[in-house]
Scaffold this active site. Sequence first.
Site, PDB file in Angstrom:
ATOM      1  CG  ASP A  81      -2.077  -0.973   1.096  1.00 50.72           C
ATOM      2  OD1 ASP A  81      -2.227  -1.578   0.021  1.00 50.72           O
ATOM      3  OD2 ASP A  81      -2.824  -1.141   2.078  1.00 50.72           O
ATOM      4  CG  LEU A 109      -8.323   1.557  12.954  1.00 47.32           C
ATOM      5  CD1 LEU A 109      -9.780   1.700  13.383  1.00 47.32           C
ATOM      6  CD2 LEU A 109      -8.164   0.378  12.003  1.00 47.32           C
TER       7      LEU A 109
END
EC number: 2.7.1.23
Length: 261
Positions: free
Chosen positions: A54, A167
């Site tokens: 990613d 998160l």
Amino acid sequence: MEVGIFVNFQKERSSEILENIVSIFNQNGVNWLLVNEENKKTKNFDLLITIGGDGTLLNVVEKASKEATPVLAINCGRLGYLTEEVGDDIEKAIFNLLKKEYFIEERHIVEAKVKEKVFFALNDVCIVRNTFNIVDLCLYIDGVFAQEYRSDGIIVATATGSTAYSLSAGGPIVEPQLGVILVTPICPHSLSSRSLVLGSARTIKVENSSSENVQVVVDGRFVDELAPEEFVECKISQHNLKLIRLKQRNFYEILREKIKE
């Protein structure tokens, strides 16, 4: 067809995958070029391929979104939220790419303006402390003062970025298709400080109200500092990132696997 390939050679199997792709391209008359920091701003491509994880994809977000170039992000490591898992089927994946047997998944990105410079973030823009001292940051929404945070910093995230740094800082998980902006304080010195989820039309300004400089970090990359009373302005960009998908992916299946790691 002109294809740009961005490779993280530190990832396991990245060189092997690159060799397979290049071999197929050469056999089928596809023009390709290895993309690096020096040439990625001057070369234009019909599509981009990233080989890594990613994080590797984040290196081409600005170029791909501004030029509306679709990206095939091939994963080489642990399960990624954004990358394609091709395993040992790399040849099949590339032939499907050449035959245009894929679909496009669009992701919203944040456009951040810092001192007349504009940056693009797929995950987040972070305004964080420069020393061990806590910082005071003022949040404005559409020009209206909303809140002052005493904290280690603030994360301005996209829905895609809701499963990244935000998160970890206690922010909510948001479905990636939603065009929202998340504002999450980092280690706030107040029990009442919570994340905000804002609509796609909102413009956010984060002003440094501390007596010392703070850092601006875009998708994990330091871009500038804010002196006292300077600010960064963020909004959902009119440009989207176009991700090439070779097969259907369920967000909640990926989320379940990532949470188990």
